[in-house]
Design an enzyme around this catalytic site. Structure first.
Site, mmCIF file in Angstrom:
data_model
loop_
_atom_site.group_PDB
_atom_site.id
_atom_site.type_symbol
_atom_site.label_atom_id
_atom_site.label_comp_id
_atom_site.label_asym_id
_atom_site.label_seq_id
_atom_site.Cartn_x
_atom_site.Cartn_y
_atom_site.Cartn_z
ATOM 1 N N ARG A 189 -107.698 -25.244 -19.936
ATOM 2 C CA ARG A 189 -107.610 -26.508 -20.661
ATOM 3 C C ARG A 189 -108.701 -27.488 -20.215
ATOM 4 N NH1 ARG A 189 -104.904 -29.928 -23.921
ATOM 5 N NH2 ARG A 189 -105.146 -32.027 -23.130
ATOM 6 N N TRP B 184 -107.980 -42.444 -18.376
ATOM 7 C CA TRP B 184 -108.337 -41.192 -19.041
ATOM 8 C C TRP B 184 -109.703 -41.248 -19.727
ATOM 9 C CZ3 TRP B 184 -102.774 -39.821 -21.267
ATOM 10 C CH2 TRP B 184 -101.958 -39.483 -20.186
ATOM 11 N N HIS C 15 -90.841 -30.292 -22.951
ATOM 12 C CA HIS C 15 -91.885 -29.306 -22.656
ATOM 13 C C HIS C 15 -91.425 -27.884 -22.940
ATOM 14 C CE1 HIS C 15 -92.781 -32.905 -20.276
ATOM 15 N NE2 HIS C 15 -94.009 -32.655 -20.670
ATOM 16 N N SER D 62 -94.407 -39.632 -30.828
ATOM 17 C CA SER D 62 -94.974 -38.611 -31.698
ATOM 18 C C SER D 62 -93.896 -37.648 -32.191
ATOM 19 C CB SER D 62 -96.072 -37.843 -30.971
ATOM 20 O OG SER D 62 -95.566 -37.246 -29.812
ATOM 21 N N CYS E 70 -90.312 -37.305 -23.517
ATOM 22 C CA CYS E 70 -91.703 -37.639 -23.850
ATOM 23 C C CYS E 70 -91.889 -37.420 -25.352
ATOM 24 C CB CYS E 70 -92.642 -36.746 -23.029
ATOM 25 S SG CYS E 70 -94.368 -37.284 -23.051
ATOM 26 N N GLU F 101 -117.488 -21.281 -22.467
ATOM 27 C CA GLU F 101 -117.403 -19.824 -22.577
ATOM 28 C C GLU F 101 -116.207 -19.274 -21.794
ATOM 29 O OE1 GLU F 101 -120.106 -21.536 -21.888
ATOM 30 O OE2 GLU F 101 -121.786 -20.822 -23.109
HETATM 31 N N1 GLN Z 1 -96.274 -42.094 -27.524
HETATM 32 C C1 GLN Z 1 -96.830 -40.907 -26.979
HETATM 33 C C2 GLN Z 1 -96.242 -39.697 -27.669
HETATM 34 O O1 GLN Z 1 -95.118 -39.720 -28.017
HETATM 35 C C3 GLN Z 1 -96.575 -40.796 -25.482
HETATM 36 C C4 GLN Z 1 -97.243 -39.597 -24.880
HETATM 37 C C5 GLN Z 1 -97.200 -39.543 -23.349
HETATM 38 O O2 GLN Z 1 -96.374 -40.126 -22.728
HETATM 39 N N2 GLN Z 1 -98.071 -38.804 -22.745
HETATM 40 O O3 GLN Z 1 -96.893 -38.698 -27.864
HETATM 41 ZN ZN ZN Z 2 -94.565 -39.056 -21.793
#
Ligand code: GLN
Ligand code: ZN
Length: 774
Positions: A529, A575, A708, A447, A740, A16
């Site tokens: 989150r 995780w 980011h 990704s 990333c 909530e």
């Molecule tokens: N291979 C993942 C991606 O590209 C790596 C993500 C991460 O480092 N948290 O999304």
């Molecule tokens: Zn990463």
């Protein structure tokens, strides 16, 4: 004997709070409505704990974003950049601006930094201190919530982050002072808070001092002693519950036991030996009480009543019943809310469910344990005990958990299993020959954008509105377009894009045996989150290949190399909620073997480059340095086991996205990945120094742009960063890649940024050619 709770989840059983906060940020509900939701959650939590029979019910454990940020506001430690907002906006909007930054009405103020809360997956907002930092009682939240509870009929125990821990949680934003020097300026505000609480009728106060579980300097220990002496001198009637968790007092034990407090709370889940240490030390002052944290606040397993009762009985026989509290090991904000909401057999079978306890169930466990130990046993306690015994017996014997083939395989791991056939120098030559990559090869981290469309396909597929065939066809189309884009933009090592994956751990957990998933087992990660970690309940194995189909498909579309993409064993472990009936290292090794099989199968399918992501290796580090080596030994070994089943000319990559390598650089080198890609761009390549000083032998791809942010960097910027990198690392060791994965980005900016990135690599190659010719 009494019961004590340290903190209750504040997200609400159905998230909530998340929903209300996000609606408020989007302008969809008023501040009044948001405040109401907060009030309802608090009252519900107090009511639940009170009805269950908790004696010391916490208040001020609620937060709209983060409890450390709440204290920053309480103490008026508001960084200067928010002074305009402080003048013009409500306290609530100031608070959220500090948490999330603010870009409204021509103001552009960045958020405060966020970092992990000790070794949990919870993130807190880091206090910022200047040399002339002033403190004043700015927000009366802690007093208001105590009064609110009192008016609703609940006598609570306010939770305070202790002055020394509060300062240590923060950072100096100027040179030339240590934040603990601010203690004398800070203490008067704490005195004011305690005085007000006492006036309103508070008797017990919980002082969280988590730093007592870390390696402290003498200076830090003295600051703690000084603080509690001052508090005790001024407030002799306040019952201070000194609360420590996540590890032992360690070498701080003498300091701790000499503090003038009413009760010590101990985390006996993380540090079971602590009770004996204290009882045997003879240093526990007369009449000082112990709060025994026997119910695990960090994991989802049902308590083992027999085991806990043995601990409690030992303490009772040494100290007497009235010197004992029964408690969870730490705040329950690290547990999901309520197991009763898991009603879907398909997600979580009843056999597994009977082994679990979430926050609400843990509260009942605490009360039942107290009743059982004190002999005031009701019929329902008796039933609870029996049910607990049966569930734990079941768990020990369950065929769901134990898989002898897996256990035997782990037992027969031999020395060579965590080693590649030949050393890197030899592999490198073979790989260069097999792969024929240019200098400064370009690649991405895995990704590509997970658009709303891609996510909607998955949602429809899960609701059975799309057949497997239709779903796969859509993903294939998306994958093919991504391959084509990478070819056209001139990237050297391609990826398939990870469109079939929801989450880098969940995707593998769903395909591995030994994993279960909850429907509603949310835990706060930061602000609004929440995450829903998988539950590893049994021996882990891989019934069939998990990623080969997609890698093979992508490779079939192109003559360039496609990199296979896996999540590493340490990250999968880190995780998830991990079983507590065997060491974490054992579970990690099982996962490592499953990943190893996948790596081998990818190689068999013609994939020559395979990346095993390990972004969580660093966060798994234990709190106390003396435990680092042991952890790093098994964690690095697990990675190596997963990576070592392939031929020399198959290239293993790994990826990590945190920016502190100095203290574990040797261990990172020991992973022996052929290529490592790391986050680097925000620190302007500074962290490469660690690799340079160490003379890191393998290849390395320092991220050249920050994924980011939606900002598209120019190739010149990236060339500049690459030149910096090439100044400390030989050019023939360098790769060119983003920081990333790109899944949170939009396609437009992704396309532009990667085209710029390829240009930057080309420019570097031309420059390198010239120097060679010259
Ligand atoms: N291979 C993942 C991606 O590209 C790596 C993500 C991460 O480092 N948290 O999304
Ligand atoms: Zn990463």
């Amino acid at each position: 004997m009494k019961t004590n709770n340290l903190g209750y989840p504040r997200i609400g059983s159905n998230r909530e709070l998340k929903k209300a906060c996000e609606a408020y940020w989007a302008g969809k509900i008023t501040a009044e409505e948001l405040l109401n939701t907060g009030r309802e959650i608090r009252i519900n939590n107090w009511k639940l704990q009170s009805e269950a029979g908790i004696d010391l019910i916490p208040s001020n454990d609620f937060s709209f974003y983060d409890q450390v940020l709440d204290f920053t506001l309480t103490l008026g430690a508001i960084p200067n950049r928010y002074s305009e907002i402080a003048k013009t906006k409500s306290a609530l909007d100031l608070y959220f601006a500090m948490a999330r930054g603010s870009q409204k009405d021509e103001q552009d103020v960045v958020a405060m930094e966020m970092t992990k809360w000790f070794d949990t997956n919870y993130h807190y907002i880091v206090p910022e201190f200047t040399k002339n930092q002033e403190f004043q009682l700015f927000s009366s939240k802690i007093i208001d919530e105590f009064v609110e509870a009192k008016n609703a009929g609940f006598q609570t125990k306010p939770v305070i982050i202790s002055p020394v821990s509060y300062l240590l949680l923060g950072k100096e934003k100027q040179e030339g002072f240590h934040r603990l020097e601010l203690l004398d300026k800070l203490l008067p505000v704490y005195f004011e808070i305690i005085e007000k609480l006492e006036k309103e009728g508070a008797t017990y106060i919980q002082f969280d001092e988590p730093f007592l579980a870390l390696n402290l300097t003498d200076y830090e220990r003295k600051a703690i002693t000084y603080t509690y002496n001052e508090i005790n001198n001024r407030f002799p009637n306040i019952k201070v519950i000194l609360t420590n968790y996540f590890d032992c007092f360690g070498e701080n034990i003498e300091t701790a036991l000499a503090l003038p407090v009413h009760t010590f709370h101990l985390d006996l889940v993380r540090c079971p030996s602590q009770l004996d240490d204290i009882l045997e030390s003879g240093k526990l002052a007369n009449n000082v009480k112990l709060s025994l944290g026997v119910v695990d606040g960090r994991n989802i397993w049902k308590n083992d009543f027999k085991k806990s009762l043995a601990i409690i009985e030992k303490a009772v026989s040494a100290l007497g019943e009235n010197r004992i509290f029964i408690a969870p090991s730490c705040s329950l904000i690290h547990s999901p809310c309520d197991l009763d909401l898991e009603t879907n057999e398909e997600n979580l079978s009843s056999e597994i469910k009977q082994w679990l306890a979430f926050a609400k169930q843990k509260i009942n466990e605490v009360v039942t344990l107290r009743n059982l130990a004190s002999g005031e046993i009701t019929e329902s306690d008796q039933a609870h005990f029996q049910e607990n015994t049966i569930a734990n017996e079941n768990r020990k014997k369950s065929t769901l958990i134990h898989n002898n083939a897996v256990k035997n395989r782990v037992a027969s791991i031999t020395k060579g299993d965590d080693q590649r056939i030949n050393a890197f120098a030899i592999r490198r030559k073979k790989q260069a020959e097999a792969l024929q990559l240019p200098l400064f090869p370009t690649t991405t981290i895995g990704s590509f954008p997970q658009t709303a469309e891609v996510r909607s396909w998955r949602a429809k597929f899960k609701k059975r509105e799309l057949s497997q065939y239709e779903y796969d066809a859509l993903l294939e189309k998306e994958t093919e377009e991504t391959i084509r884009f990478q070819e056209e933009s001139g990237i050297d090592v391609l990826v398939h894009g990870e469109f079939e994956r929801n989450d880098m751990v969940e995707y593998f957990g769903e395909q591995l045996d030994g994993f279960a998933f909850t429907k509603n087992g949310w835990v706060q990660s930061y602000g609004s989150r929440c995450v829903k970690p998988p539950v590893i309940y049994g021996d882990v194995s891989r019934p069939k290949p998990m990623t080969v189909k997609w890698a093979e498909f992508a490779q079939s579309l192109t003559s360039k190399w496609v990199k296979g993409m896996l999540t590493g064993p340490v990250t999968i472990l880190q995780w998830s909620f991990v079983r507590n009936d065997q060491p974490r290292s054992e579970t990690c090794t099982q996962i490592a073997l499953a990943i190893r099989d996948e790596v081998v199968d990818l190689e068999k399918a013609g994939i020559k480059i395979i990346q095993i992501d390990e972004p969580a290796i660093r966060e798994g580090l234990p709190l106390r340095k003396e435990e680092w080596d042991n952890y790093l030994d098994w964690a690095i070994k697990a990675f190596r086991i997963s990576a070592s089943g392939v031929a020399d000319d198959t290239q293993i990559h790994t990826h990590m996205c945190y920016s502190e390598f100095n203290d574990i650089i040797q261990n990172i080198a020991d992973m022996d990945a052929d290529v490592i890609t790391i986050e680097c761009s925000r620190s302007q390549m500074e962290l490469l120094d660690a690799f340079a000083n160490f003379k890191y032998p393998n290849e390395i791809g320092p991220g050249v742009y920050d994924i980011h942010s939606p900002r598209v960097p120019s190739h010149d910027e990236m060339v500049h960063l690459l030149e910096k990198a090439a100044a400390v690392i030989p050019a023939n060791q360098l790769w060119v890649n983003p920081d990333c994965g790109l899944k949170t980005r939009h396609w437009e900016e992704t396309r532009k940024a990667l085209i710029e990135m390829v240009k930057a690599a080309q420019q570097m190659r031309v420059a390198a050619e010239k120097t060679i010719l010259a």
